[in-house]
Each structure stands twice: as structure tokens, then as C-alpha cells.
Scaffold this motif. Structure first.
Motif, mmCIF file in Angstrom:
data_model
loop_
_atom_site.group_PDB
_atom_site.id
_atom_site.type_symbol
_atom_site.label_atom_id
_atom_site.label_comp_id
_atom_site.label_asym_id
_atom_site.label_seq_id
_atom_site.Cartn_x
_atom_site.Cartn_y
_atom_site.Cartn_z
ATOM 1 N N LYS A 168 -14.142 1.922 -9.554
ATOM 2 C CA LYS A 168 -12.842 2.544 -8.604
ATOM 3 C C LYS A 168 -11.592 1.974 -9.295
ATOM 4 C CE LYS A 168 -14.713 4.649 -5.298
ATOM 5 N NZ LYS A 168 -14.543 5.767 -4.880
ATOM 6 N N PRO A 169 -10.565 2.974 -9.434
ATOM 7 C CA PRO A 169 -9.229 2.537 -9.736
ATOM 8 C C PRO A 169 -8.742 1.240 -8.991
ATOM 9 C CG PRO A 169 -9.462 4.894 -9.507
ATOM 10 C CD PRO A 169 -10.615 4.312 -8.806
ATOM 11 N N ILE A 170 -8.069 0.570 -9.633
ATOM 12 C CA ILE A 170 -7.248 -0.728 -8.961
ATOM 13 C C ILE A 170 -5.765 0.054 -8.496
ATOM 14 C CG2 ILE A 170 -5.850 -2.734 -9.391
ATOM 15 C CD1 ILE A 170 -8.139 -3.340 -11.840
ATOM 16 N N GLN A 171 -5.892 -0.148 -7.310
ATOM 17 C CA GLN A 171 -4.358 0.303 -6.899
ATOM 18 C C GLN A 171 -3.147 -0.705 -6.466
ATOM 19 O OE1 GLN A 171 -4.061 3.658 -6.471
ATOM 20 N NE2 GLN A 171 -6.277 4.141 -6.629
ATOM 21 N N ASN A 172 -2.271 -0.682 -7.355
ATOM 22 C CA ASN A 172 -1.084 -1.528 -7.344
ATOM 23 C C ASN A 172 0.068 -0.949 -6.593
ATOM 24 O OD1 ASN A 172 -2.260 -3.580 -8.905
ATOM 25 N ND2 ASN A 172 -1.701 -2.799 -10.949
ATOM 26 N N SER A 173 1.127 -1.696 -6.265
ATOM 27 C CA SER A 173 2.065 -1.384 -5.250
ATOM 28 C C SER A 173 3.203 -1.870 -6.104
ATOM 29 C CB SER A 173 1.899 -1.856 -3.801
ATOM 30 O OG SER A 173 0.696 -1.170 -3.197
ATOM 31 N N ILE A 174 3.839 -1.240 -7.094
ATOM 32 C CA ILE A 174 4.895 -1.814 -7.804
ATOM 33 C C ILE A 174 6.078 -1.307 -7.296
ATOM 34 C CG2 ILE A 174 5.898 -1.611 -10.041
ATOM 35 C CD1 ILE A 174 3.027 -1.597 -11.273
ATOM 36 N N LYS A 175 7.032 -1.980 -6.872
ATOM 37 C CA LYS A 175 8.293 -1.328 -6.451
ATOM 38 C C LYS A 175 9.171 -1.574 -7.349
ATOM 39 C CE LYS A 175 7.366 -3.296 -1.592
ATOM 40 N NZ LYS A 175 5.842 -3.654 -1.649
ATOM 41 N N ASP A 176 9.479 -2.566 -8.218
ATOM 42 C CA ASP A 176 10.602 -2.782 -9.242
ATOM 43 C C ASP A 176 9.732 -2.372 -10.616
ATOM 44 O OD1 ASP A 176 12.471 -3.558 -11.204
ATOM 45 O OD2 ASP A 176 12.792 -5.163 -9.854
#
Length: 198
Positions: free
Chosen positions: A126-134
């Protein structure tokens, strides 16, 4: 589509934007495509991705459309031909690495059933879901890319440092590093939910 919010690294170049919009981060399960990405990323080592992207069609033509079965058998005359091809990146070590990697690629297929199965095992399918804001938060390497890089090196692959491997993971959707304000972040996340690689 120029009014869309995109990851900042691709903005301003139509080729880069098209690659970002259509390919980057989309999970790749096909071995042929995985070999192409891995090969292009090893040629990128020390260079920018756009440099490789602009030569992609030349690479495809020069490397038999990245058919690893053929690349694995390249010998002296073919190496010389590639070294004389101004349309690609003429680095002999990287060209020879592509041949070695094709050979090792098939060994992994024999062991795991497919290269895809081997790679996706590292993220449990399963893909790793990151939450990159910057954009500055985007890593160049991770513990996982370190681990995968180390294993590939142990298996004899060349030009597969952790930075190259993390770029490969991003490109082939093993990790979603689209920034949260990018229109592709949620789209790629949804695609990721629908796939199970193992």
C-alpha cells in the motif's frame, strides 16, 4: 490546466507539468515500467530530473524501450553505440550499470515472482500517504529508502543510493509526496486506496 495548484518543483515547464499531472506518484505495478523508471533514475544520479525527462524518448529508442531482457545482454559493441549516442546521458558507468541492473532485476523476478512484488513488499503493498505542506519538508531519503537501497546494493544493483531509491518510490507511487495543496494529492491518494500490490 495552468490555473491548477501544483507541486512547486514542476511549475513553469510544460513537459515537467505533464509528467507531474499524469505520472508522478501514480502507483506502478508493471515490471516493464518499473525497470524504465529505475533505469532513468539511475541515469539521473547527480543531475536534475528534467534533464532526464527531456531525453526520455531518446533513452527509450536507445535502450530497446527499456526491455530488460534485451538490456541484460548488451555487450561491447552495444555499449560503444550507446556511448556515441548524443541523445542520451553518455556515462559509461551508468550505461554498464543499466546492463547489470537488468540482470539483477531478472534474478529478483525469479525469486519473488515479479520485481513489483519485491518492491511493494517494502510498503506492505500500500502506498505511504504523506501530508507535505511546505516543499522544504519533502525528504530526500527516509529510513525505508535506506533499507531498500541497502538491499538492492546487496543484490548487486548499481547507482541505487538512498536518494535515487526515494525518487523511485515517489515516482512509482510507493509514497505520495504531492503537497497537500496540489490538485494531484487527493487524486493520487484515491488511486492508492484502490490498489493492493501484494
Amino acid at each position: 490546466m495552468s490555473d491548477l495548484n501544483r507541486c512547486s518543483w514542476c511549475v513553469g515547464d510544460p513537459l515537467y507539468e505533464a509528467y507531474h499531472d499524469l505520472e508522478w506518484g501514480v502507483p506502478v505495478l508493471d515490471d516493464d515500467k518499473l525497470f524504465e523508471f529505475l533505469s532513468l533514475e539511475t541515469f539521473q544520479a547527480g543531475l536534475s530530473w528534467i534533464t532526464v525527462l527531456r531525453k526520455r524518448e531518446n533513452f527509450r529508442e536507445a535502450f530497446d524501450n527499456f526491455d530488460y531482457r534485451l538490456v541484460a545482454n548488451y555487450e561491447g559493441p552495444k555499449i560503444t553505440e550507446l556511448m556515441n549516442n548524443a541523445g542520451i546521458i553518455r556515462n559509461q558507468l551508468k550505461i554498464r550499470a543499466a546492463v547489470t541492473n537488468a540482470q539483477k532485476f531478472m534474478k529478483i523476478q525469479d525469486e519473488f515472482g515479479s520485481f513489483s512484488q519485491y518492491m511493494w513488499n517494502f510498503v506492505d503493498g500500500k502506498p505511504i500517504q504523506n501530508s507535505i505542506k511546505d516543499p522544504k519538508e519533502t525528504p530526500a531519503t527516509t529510513e525505508l529508502s535506506d533499507k531498500l537501497s541497502k538491499d538492492l546494493k546487496k543484490r548487486g544493483f548499481k547507482f541505487v543510493g538512498s536518494t535515487v531509491i526515494y525518487a523511485h518510490m515517489q515516482a512509482t507511487g510507493m509514497v505520495n509526496d504531492h503537497h497537500v495543496n496540489c490538485f494531484r494529492h487527493s487524486e493520487v491518494k484515491e488511486i492508492g486506496k484502490k490498489i493492493s500490490a501484494i
